[in-house]
Design a protein around this motif. Structure first.
Motif, mmCIF file in Angstrom:
data_model
loop_
_atom_site.group_PDB
_atom_site.id
_atom_site.type_symbol
_atom_site.label_atom_id
_atom_site.label_comp_id
_atom_site.label_asym_id
_atom_site.label_seq_id
_atom_site.Cartn_x
_atom_site.Cartn_y
_atom_site.Cartn_z
ATOM 1 N N PRO A 246 74.970 13.951 14.390
ATOM 2 C CA PRO A 246 74.872 15.260 14.016
ATOM 3 C C PRO A 246 75.636 15.656 12.619
ATOM 4 O O PRO A 246 75.310 16.554 12.071
ATOM 5 C CB PRO A 246 76.061 16.139 15.171
ATOM 6 C CG PRO A 246 76.058 15.119 16.105
ATOM 7 C CD PRO A 246 75.892 13.533 15.605
ATOM 8 N N TYR A 247 76.452 15.046 12.168
ATOM 9 C CA TYR A 247 77.075 15.106 10.778
ATOM 10 C C TYR A 247 77.393 13.549 10.292
ATOM 11 O O TYR A 247 78.261 13.088 10.951
ATOM 12 C CB TYR A 247 78.266 15.969 10.923
ATOM 13 C CG TYR A 247 78.957 16.338 9.458
ATOM 14 C CD1 TYR A 247 78.277 17.086 8.615
ATOM 15 C CD2 TYR A 247 80.226 15.825 9.194
ATOM 16 C CE1 TYR A 247 78.854 17.757 7.718
ATOM 17 C CE2 TYR A 247 80.516 16.122 7.873
ATOM 18 C CZ TYR A 247 80.034 17.200 7.171
ATOM 19 O OH TYR A 247 80.409 17.309 5.921
ATOM 20 N N VAL A 248 77.238 13.207 9.158
ATOM 21 C CA VAL A 248 77.525 11.988 8.612
ATOM 22 C C VAL A 248 78.162 12.056 7.168
ATOM 23 O O VAL A 248 78.002 13.317 6.317
ATOM 24 C CB VAL A 248 76.368 11.098 8.640
ATOM 25 C CG1 VAL A 248 76.084 10.670 9.985
ATOM 26 C CG2 VAL A 248 75.388 11.454 7.527
ATOM 27 N N SER A 249 79.014 11.024 6.866
ATOM 28 C CA SER A 249 79.696 10.999 5.243
ATOM 29 C C SER A 249 79.219 9.976 4.841
ATOM 30 O O SER A 249 79.176 8.743 5.428
ATOM 31 C CB SER A 249 81.220 11.060 5.621
ATOM 32 O OG SER A 249 81.637 12.160 6.168
ATOM 33 N N PHE A 250 78.511 10.074 3.424
ATOM 34 C CA PHE A 250 78.034 8.884 2.859
ATOM 35 C C PHE A 250 79.432 8.166 2.200
ATOM 36 O O PHE A 250 80.401 9.024 1.803
ATOM 37 C CB PHE A 250 77.173 9.454 1.803
ATOM 38 C CG PHE A 250 75.581 9.785 2.399
ATOM 39 C CD1 PHE A 250 74.980 9.045 2.906
ATOM 40 C CD2 PHE A 250 75.530 11.316 2.170
ATOM 41 C CE1 PHE A 250 73.526 9.539 3.129
ATOM 42 C CE2 PHE A 250 74.394 11.703 2.659
ATOM 43 C CZ PHE A 250 73.400 10.840 3.211
#
Length: 123
Positions: free
Chosen positions: A49-53
């Protein structure tokens, strides 16, 4: 002779009906985007749903960006990282690094776009 005539008629009917176009639809390939079917490029579609690079292929690295499910990117690199007796595959895109478990890999942009649409609907 009658049986031969019926058999011949059936064969002719089968052969000729297979050659008749079913509709007037014509397949048109949109070649306006040169990267759409480029075999040299692979694409990452975000599935979480939501990711951080990450700035580096590790969980402790600085966060360099964010994305949501259904976003897609060209993959520009990869790395296999082993830490704590665990091996993870990481992929680099323009915004940073992501682990494989946060994405799915597509072989062309057209597939990435259709896959991304499915993840956007479900989130």
């Amino acid at each position: 002779m009658k049986l031969f005539f019926i058999f011949a008629c059936c064969c002719i009917l089968l052969i000729t009906t297979g050659c008749i176009p079913k509709s007037n639809d014509v397949f048109v390939l949109d070649d306006s985007d040169a990267t759409a079917l480029d075999p040299e490029l692979t694409w990452a579609v975000i599935t979480d749903p939501y990711v951080s690079f990450q700035a580096e292929p590790t969980w402790t690295a600085r966060v360099s960006g964010h994305a949501r499910a259904g976003d897609y990117f060209v993959i520009i690199g990869n790395a296999t990282v082993t830490s704590d007796d665990r091996t993870e595959q990481w992929y680099k895109v323009a915004d940073g690094w992501l682990p494989l478990k946060a994405m799915t890999i597509c072989n062309n942009k057209m597939l990435a776009e259709s896959t991304a649409a499915l993840y956007r609907k479900s989130s």
